[in-house]
Scaffold this active site. Structure first.
Site, mmCIF file in Angstrom:
data_model
loop_
_atom_site.group_PDB
_atom_site.id
_atom_site.type_symbol
_atom_site.label_atom_id
_atom_site.label_comp_id
_atom_site.label_asym_id
_atom_site.label_seq_id
_atom_site.Cartn_x
_atom_site.Cartn_y
_atom_site.Cartn_z
ATOM 1 N N VAL A 116 36.805 -2.191 -28.617
ATOM 2 C CA VAL A 116 36.958 -1.186 -29.279
ATOM 3 C C VAL A 116 38.072 -0.492 -28.965
ATOM 4 O O VAL A 116 38.961 0.059 -29.825
ATOM 5 C CB VAL A 116 35.590 -0.455 -29.467
ATOM 6 C CG1 VAL A 116 35.665 0.858 -30.415
ATOM 7 C CG2 VAL A 116 34.468 -1.329 -29.876
ATOM 8 N N GLU A 117 38.468 -0.058 -27.801
ATOM 9 C CA GLU A 117 39.545 0.813 -27.438
ATOM 10 C C GLU A 117 40.731 0.239 -27.504
ATOM 11 O O GLU A 117 41.657 1.036 -28.015
ATOM 12 C CB GLU A 117 39.237 1.136 -25.832
ATOM 13 C CG GLU A 117 37.996 2.017 -25.619
ATOM 14 C CD GLU A 117 38.264 3.448 -25.822
ATOM 15 O OE1 GLU A 117 39.435 3.770 -26.146
ATOM 16 O OE2 GLU A 117 37.679 4.273 -25.866
ATOM 17 N N SER A 118 40.883 -1.004 -27.142
ATOM 18 C CA SER A 118 42.158 -1.583 -26.956
ATOM 19 C C SER A 118 42.366 -2.769 -27.386
ATOM 20 O O SER A 118 43.728 -3.521 -27.323
ATOM 21 C CB SER A 118 42.841 -1.396 -25.470
ATOM 22 O OG SER A 118 41.894 -2.156 -24.668
ATOM 23 N N TYR B 293 32.786 5.018 -33.722
ATOM 24 C CA TYR B 293 32.877 4.553 -32.274
ATOM 25 C C TYR B 293 31.779 3.688 -31.731
ATOM 26 O O TYR B 293 31.902 2.387 -31.474
ATOM 27 C CB TYR B 293 33.365 5.349 -31.443
ATOM 28 C CG TYR B 293 34.021 5.017 -30.097
ATOM 29 C CD1 TYR B 293 35.134 4.513 -29.827
ATOM 30 C CD2 TYR B 293 33.010 5.290 -29.017
ATOM 31 C CE1 TYR B 293 35.551 4.040 -28.545
ATOM 32 C CE2 TYR B 293 33.497 4.882 -27.746
ATOM 33 C CZ TYR B 293 34.788 4.318 -27.449
ATOM 34 O OH TYR B 293 35.075 3.869 -26.491
#
Length: 505
Positions: A101-103, A207
């Site tokens: 999800v982040e990167s 998120y």
């Protein structure tokens, strides 16, 4: 087994031992989790109230079925390491999916908010959790260091939110203060204070569901039309502690790995060598560790970096020498035991230098910047050279773009002042041809118009050429410019503008 017999008034008990019946175990029921995705999916603990909270995210992945294939390819070297650190700290195993999800498990990822690495640490939080960032090394991009820091940070957030992992994950995205404020607001209104009822920023509201959606996709790929490539449930890399600075060319020679592999496993390295101070944990594929250690033992006294003896010339300064040899002032001062910045003509300095040319270190920070400058995107590429008085805001205004776009294109920090002379790449939309001119074009009419232009503050040849749709070479030819002298404020330039060009299509 007990038997009881009655003889008059006497009761006797006879104990007969019976061998226990062996338990039949169906070996087909035992799951040997050779696939790391399966191992993770079988240990989920986090849930959404219902599938409707995840619908939009799952729908996006269904429309982009190749996304997780690309992510898996990037995650393969790191996933087992991340999973191990997450489990060791007692966190829910879904946290190992958070870098998706982040990167998208891309360690060189950099957001417009100056967040960096797999876990997208911003500078302030990275510093708080011991992730140093200097000329040689950015620990926020170091896979092992950033994972350990992220695990500690999430553990602290979980404690802050009294064991509620969804709130902790939300706080990881938007900051604990914002989540606490939303909880306090709901308490005042008598509303529930779980994640699903909080008034949080749009990005954070998506998120947590996105993480849970990813978890579902990995657990049930066939249900959602996904292809999840197998990742071996065995360690892929191992850290080896280096106590001195190493040129990456030497590590490449001693391991048989190319530079791209070394940078990919050690994305925190910004230059041509490991950090100059302290120890460094180098990540290597497990099957190369023995070879590297063997070479290390075979060459115990061999210099790990090359050095040059530089005689100080008239006009030299530490800054100039550092730039010349692609190193830092502090590195030169440390090696030469200098306490000030004054250097004397005729004296000698020892300076570390790379073994190979700059292009050899393919994924160093300098080479990545060069690749960004030359990368092809939609639109017209413009190179802007920073002049005195420039700011991100003024440049964005000049080119009719956004500050965040400039930050993203150039991987720079929004709050840091720009250095004069730094080159920035900007992307401008393709200019559209006015419809009323197309008829003239077909007829084959050419109209050239000569205009006089006076140089303004912040101008350079690239900016002026882009402004009038001409080439830098043309500007130089029309004005007998050599390019050696910078443009002067209010300098008069002649520019020939093609109003209608018969060759346009």
């Amino acid at each position: 087994m007990l038997f009881t017999a009655c003889e008059g008034t006497t009761v006797s008990t006879i104990v007969v031992k019976v061998a226990p019946k062996p338990v039949q175990i169906n070996t087909s029921d035992l799951v040997v989790e050779k696939d790391l995705w399966r191992y993770i999916a079988n240990r989920y603990t986090l849930n959404a109230p219902s599938q409707k909270e995840l619908f939009w995210h799952i729908d996006w992945f269904k429309k982009n079925p190749d996304y997780l294939i690309r992510v898996t390819k990037r995650a393969q070297p790191y996933l087992h390491l991340v999973k191990t650190e997450v489990e060791r700290a007692g966190l829910p195993i879904e946290i190992a999916l958070l870098p998706i999800v982040e990167s998208a498990y891309y360690p060189f990822s950099y957001s417009h908010g100056t967040a960096s690495g797999l876990w997208q640490f911003i500078p302030s939080t990275g510093k708080l959790y011991g992730l140093q960032n200097n000329w040689w090394y950015d620990a926020r991009r170091d896979v092992l260091a950033s994972t350990k820091a992220a695990v500690r940070y999430l553990k602290n957030l979980n404690k802050l939110f009294k064991g509620d992992w969804l709130l902790a994950i939300a706080a990881y995205n938007s900051g604990p203060g914002r989540v606490q404020k939303a909880i306090a607001k709901n308490k005042q209104q008598g509303r529930p204070t779980d994640f699903w009822h909080l008034d949080l920023p749009k990005e954070t509201r998506g998120y947590v569901p996105r993480l849970l959606a990813v978890a579902q996709l990995i657990k049930h790929p066939e249900r959602y039309g996904q292809i999840i490539t197998t990742v071996s449930n065995t360690p892929q890399v191992q850290a080896i502690k280096l106590n001195s600075q190493f040129d990456l060319a030497l590590i490449s020679e001693w391991t048989g790995l190319d530079l791209e592999q070394l940078y990919t496993l050690n994305p925190g390295l910004k230059r041509w060598a490991t950090p100059s101070k302290g120890s460094y944990n180098l990540l290597l594929p497990i099957d190369t560790i023995a070879t590297f250690k063997k070479n290390l033992a075979k060459h115990p006294k061999e210099a790990r970096v090359k050095w040059v003896r530089h005689q100080i010339n008239q006009g030299d300064s530490l800054s100039k020498i550092a730039h010349q040899f692609n190193t830092t002032i502090s590195q030169i001062k440390s090696v030469n035991d200098l306490h000030g910045n004054v250097v004397r003509v005729g004296k000698y300095l020892i300076v570390p230098i790379p073994q190979k040319n700059a292009q050899y270190y393919s994924l160093s920070e300098v080479q990545r910047e060069a690749q960004r400058m030359n990368a092809e995107k939609t639109g017209v590429r413009v190179i802007h050279t920073v002049v005195s008085g420039d700011s991100l805001w003024s440049i964005a205004r000049q080119y009719n773009t956004h500050v965040d776009s400039i930050v993203k294109w150039n991987h720079i920090t929004k709050t840091k002042p720009l250095q004069v002379g730094k080159k920035l790449v900007l992307w401008q939309p393709n200019s559209t041809k006015p419809k009323d001119l197309s008829k003239l074009v077909n007829v084959g009419i050419n109209i050239d118009r000569k205009i006089t232009y006076y140089v303004k503050s912040g101008d350079n040849l690239s900016i002026i050429a882009h402004k009038f749709g001409v080439r830098i070479g043309q500007l130089k030819k029309w004005n007998q410019l050599t390019g050696k002298k910078p443009l002067q404020l209010k300098q008069k330039l002649t520019i020939i503008v093609n109003v209608v060009n018969s060759n346009m299509k």
